[in-house]
Design an enzyme around this catalytic site. Structure first.
Site, PDB file in Angstrom:
ATOM      1  N   HIS A 131      -5.752  15.175  -7.603  1.00  0.00           N
ATOM      2  CA  HIS A 131      -6.120  13.769  -7.809  1.00  0.00           C
ATOM      3  C   HIS A 131      -5.455  13.193  -9.075  1.00  0.00           C
ATOM      4  O   HIS A 131      -5.024  12.035  -9.090  1.00  0.00           O
ATOM      5  CB  HIS A 131      -7.645  13.678  -7.913  1.00  0.00           C
ATOM      6  CG  HIS A 131      -8.182  12.323  -7.643  1.00  0.00           C
ATOM      7  ND1 HIS A 131      -8.463  11.859  -6.379  1.00  0.00           N
ATOM      8  CD2 HIS A 131      -8.481  11.313  -8.480  1.00  0.00           C
ATOM      9  CE1 HIS A 131      -8.915  10.628  -6.449  1.00  0.00           C
ATOM     10  NE2 HIS A 131      -8.949  10.267  -7.726  1.00  0.00           N
ATOM     11  N   ASP A 165      -3.216   9.869  -9.440  1.00  0.00           N
ATOM     12  CA  ASP A 165      -3.403   8.788 -10.419  1.00  0.00           C
ATOM     13  C   ASP A 165      -2.087   8.476 -11.131  1.00  0.00           C
ATOM     14  O   ASP A 165      -1.763   7.314 -11.386  1.00  0.00           O
ATOM     15  CB  ASP A 165      -4.452   9.184 -11.468  1.00  0.00           C
ATOM     16  CG  ASP A 165      -5.867   9.127 -10.906  1.00  0.00           C
ATOM     17  OD1 ASP A 165      -6.034   8.658  -9.769  1.00  0.00           O
ATOM     18  OD2 ASP A 165      -6.788   9.568 -11.610  1.00  0.00           O
ATOM     19  N   ASP A 167       0.860  -1.179   0.000  1.00  0.00           N
ATOM     20  CA  ASP A 167       0.000   0.000   0.000  1.00  0.00           C
ATOM     21  C   ASP A 167       0.904   1.239   0.000  1.00  0.00           C
ATOM     22  O   ASP A 167       1.944   1.248   0.652  1.00  0.00           O
ATOM     23  CB  ASP A 167      -0.834  -0.158   1.285  1.00  0.00           C
ATOM     24  CG  ASP A 167      -1.674   1.011   1.692  1.00  0.00           C
ATOM     25  OD1 ASP A 167      -2.796   0.755   2.136  1.00  0.00           O
ATOM     26  OD2 ASP A 167      -1.208   2.148   1.628  1.00  0.00           O
ATOM     27  N   GLU A 178      -5.182   2.334  -3.362  1.00  0.00           N
ATOM     28  CA  GLU A 178      -3.712   2.293  -3.416  1.00  0.00           C
ATOM     29  C   GLU A 178      -3.177   0.999  -2.796  1.00  0.00           C
ATOM     30  O   GLU A 178      -2.101   0.988  -2.215  1.00  0.00           O
ATOM     31  CB  GLU A 178      -3.094   3.542  -2.755  1.00  0.00           C
ATOM     32  CG  GLU A 178      -4.031   4.337  -1.855  1.00  0.00           C
ATOM     33  CD  GLU A 178      -4.182   3.702  -0.486  1.00  0.00           C
ATOM     34  OE1 GLU A 178      -5.180   2.971  -0.296  1.00  0.00           O
ATOM     35  OE2 GLU A 178      -3.314   3.924   0.373  1.00  0.00           O
ATOM     36  N   ASN A 232      -2.636  13.436  -3.044  1.00  0.00           N
ATOM     37  CA  ASN A 232      -3.854  13.997  -3.643  1.00  0.00           C
ATOM     38  C   ASN A 232      -4.111  15.406  -3.130  1.00  0.00           C
ATOM     39  O   ASN A 232      -4.424  16.319  -3.892  1.00  0.00           O
ATOM     40  CB  ASN A 232      -5.069  13.132  -3.277  1.00  0.00           C
ATOM     41  CG  ASN A 232      -5.148  11.862  -4.112  1.00  0.00           C
ATOM     42  OD1 ASN A 232      -4.655  11.808  -5.225  1.00  0.00           O
ATOM     43  ND2 ASN A 232      -5.763  10.829  -3.550  1.00  0.00           N
TER      44      ASN A 232
HETATM   45  N1  LIG Z   1      -5.650   9.796  -6.976  1.00  0.00           N
HETATM   46  C1  LIG Z   1      -6.198   8.682  -6.484  1.00  0.00           C
HETATM   47  N2  LIG Z   1      -6.365   8.554  -5.154  1.00  0.00           N
HETATM   48  C2  LIG Z   1      -6.894   7.403  -4.677  1.00  0.00           C
HETATM   49  C3  LIG Z   1      -7.290   6.342  -5.517  1.00  0.00           C
HETATM   50  N3  LIG Z   1      -7.780   5.332  -4.737  1.00  0.00           N
HETATM   51  C4  LIG Z   1      -7.679   5.729  -3.462  1.00  0.00           C
HETATM   52  N4  LIG Z   1      -7.137   6.992  -3.407  1.00  0.00           N
HETATM   53  C5  LIG Z   1      -6.872   7.814  -2.238  1.00  0.00           C
HETATM   54  O1  LIG Z   1      -5.924   7.172  -1.425  1.00  0.00           O
HETATM   55  C6  LIG Z   1      -6.014   7.752  -0.119  1.00  0.00           C
HETATM   56  C7  LIG Z   1      -5.753   6.671   0.901  1.00  0.00           C
HETATM   57  O2  LIG Z   1      -5.663   7.338   2.131  1.00  0.00           O
HETATM   58  P1  LIG Z   1      -5.533   6.595   3.520  1.00  0.00           P
HETATM   59  O3  LIG Z   1      -6.174   5.244   3.457  1.00  0.00           O
HETATM   60  O4  LIG Z   1      -6.005   7.553   4.547  1.00  0.00           O
HETATM   61  O5  LIG Z   1      -4.026   6.316   3.690  1.00  0.00           O
HETATM   62  P2  LIG Z   1      -2.715   7.122   3.374  1.00  0.00           P
HETATM   63  O6  LIG Z   1      -2.914   8.605   3.278  1.00  0.00           O
HETATM   64  O7  LIG Z   1      -2.076   6.482   2.166  1.00  0.00           O
HETATM   65  O8  LIG Z   1      -1.859   6.840   4.656  1.00  0.00           O
HETATM   66  P3  LIG Z   1      -1.237   5.470   5.181  1.00  0.00           P
HETATM   67  O9  LIG Z   1      -1.827   4.327   4.380  1.00  0.00           O
HETATM   68  O10 LIG Z   1      -1.621   5.400   6.618  1.00  0.00           O
HETATM   69  O11 LIG Z   1       0.235   5.601   4.955  1.00  0.00           O
HETATM   70  C8  LIG Z   1      -7.395   8.371  -0.005  1.00  0.00           C
HETATM   71  O12 LIG Z   1      -7.257   9.771   0.050  1.00  0.00           O
HETATM   72  C9  LIG Z   1      -8.071   7.993  -1.324  1.00  0.00           C
HETATM   73  O13 LIG Z   1      -8.911   9.007  -1.824  1.00  0.00           O
HETATM   74  C10 LIG Z   1      -7.139   6.514  -6.939  1.00  0.00           C
HETATM   75  O14 LIG Z   1      -7.451   5.647  -7.746  1.00  0.00           O
HETATM   76  N5  LIG Z   1      -6.580   7.688  -7.355  1.00  0.00           N
END
Ligand SMILES: Nc1nc2c(ncn2[C@@H]2O[C@H](COP(=O)(O)OP(=O)(O)OP(=O)(O)O)[C@@H](O)[C@H]2O)c(=O)[nH]1
Length: 311
Positions: free
Chosen positions: A190, A194, A177, A224, A185
């Site tokens: 965003h 991507d 992850d 992610e 983002n």
């Molecule tokens: N640009 C983009 N963002 C995505 C996608 N799928 C998920 N996200 C974003 O990924 C982020 C995941 O955030 P969190 O689960 O809070 O985790 P994190 O900020 O990565 O922090 P940790 O996992 O704790 O290190 C969220 O803001 C989602 O909106 C995608 O396909 N594209």
């Protein structure tokens, strides 16, 4: 920001190996296309010489499904001539609904049934077979990254675990992850997020390799989160691959639009990933136990500071 157009930097998913190959040597060989069950559309290329077909890991062409024996039938390709023979299967082999009692030549378009698994035989360079294969691959590919999607990962994991249980062979998975991805983002937008996902997919694919029988399968579970399936691998082997994945992503420089408050149009971005590794054990009941074990290690990696592998 206005100078930055993600579409000019975006990686075309077809650059990844999955969507390639329609014009390859492989596509010019004769094949069997699966017409039933979860694998519908899967194209199985028939190599020159003799190949056994069955659900066992010992079969050269492994096909699973209702009524399929461990070693069910045998196909012999000799130039343009292709013969199918039943190997004493419990539920029989059929061509055009006629049960085989001896070797039977296959012709383009023949309907083949092995147990209850329906297949269609295609001769060399069949456009229909190539189309089936393309549709099958598209249904199994994540459009955002060009990697295998969740459905493909789950089906492959289920199939590989059956082999692991039957054959006593090891199996490991790596769940990973992106770290603090929300802030990518929030800071860069965003579209930039991507791009990071797509570019990560390319970096990680380069380390995992092109795939093929017995090699690791990389895919995107969603958001992610990514998964690598490693049939035949023990925990130390999987841990070593996970460490190479971590180092490759941490060492890669991404180029992103700067934040709104930043006067520079583009900035270099470093991204890290956290990884959890688990190996199948006899105490586990099913695929979700193995995935849960890897996820627990992934959360441990996050908890211990990110950019690390836990196993
Ligand atoms: N640009 C983009 N963002 C995505 C996608 N799928 C998920 N996200 C974003 O990924 C982020 C995941 O955030 P969190 O689960 O809070 O985790 P994190 O900020 O990565 O922090 P940790 O996992 O704790 O290190 C969220 O803001 C989602 O909106 C995608 O396909 N594209």
């Amino acid at each position: 920001m206005s100078n930055w157009d993600p579409s000019t930097i975006a990686i075309d998913p077809s650059q990844l190996t999955l969507l390639q190959g329609l014009d390859s040597e492989e596509a010019r060989r004769c094949s069997l296309v699966v017409y039933s069950g979860g694998d519908t559309g899967r194209q199985i290329t028939l190599p020159e010489g003799t190949s056994s077909i069955g659900r066992s890991a010992a079969a050269s062409l492994q096909i699973d499904g209702p009524g399929m024996s461990r070693l069910h039938a045998e196909v012999v390709v000799d130039g343009t001539q292709v013969l199918l023979r039943d190997l004493g299967s419990a539920n029989g082999s059929y061509v055009q609904d006629v049960r085989l009692t001896g070797p039977r030549p296959l012709r383009d378009g023949d309907r083949v049934r092995l147990g209850s698994v329906l297949l269609k035989f295609y001769e060399h360079q069949s456009v229909d077979a190539a189309l089936h294969d393309r549709v099958y691959r598209m249904a199994m590919v994540d459009a955002g990254t060009g990697l295998y999607n969740r459905r493909y990962l789950h089906e492959t994991l289920r199939r590989e675990l059956r082999q692991t249980r039957q054959g006593g062979r090891p199996m490991a998975v790596i769940s990973f992850d992106l770290d603090r991805f929300k802030s990518v983002n929030d800071t860069h937008g965003h579209a930039a997020g991507d791009l990071v996902l797509r570019e990560c997919a390319v970096v990680v694919s380069g380390v995992v390799g092109a795939g093929g029988p017995g090699s690791p399968t990389l895919g995107r579970l969603g958001g992610e989160e990514f998964l690598v399936l490693m049939p035949g691998a023990t925990l130390p082997v999987a841990r070593a691959l996970a460490e190479r994945l971590r180092a490759a992503v941490a060492g890669h420089t991404f180029v992103l639009p700067a934040g709104l408050a930043d006067s520079r149009p583009l900035v270099a971005h470093r991204q890290t990933i956290s990884l959890g590794v688990a190996e199948w054990t006899s105490a586990m009941l099913d695929a979700s136990d193995l995935l849960d074990a890897a996820d627990r290690r992934l959360y441990q990696a996050k908890h211990e500071g990110r950019d690390r592998v836990c196993s």
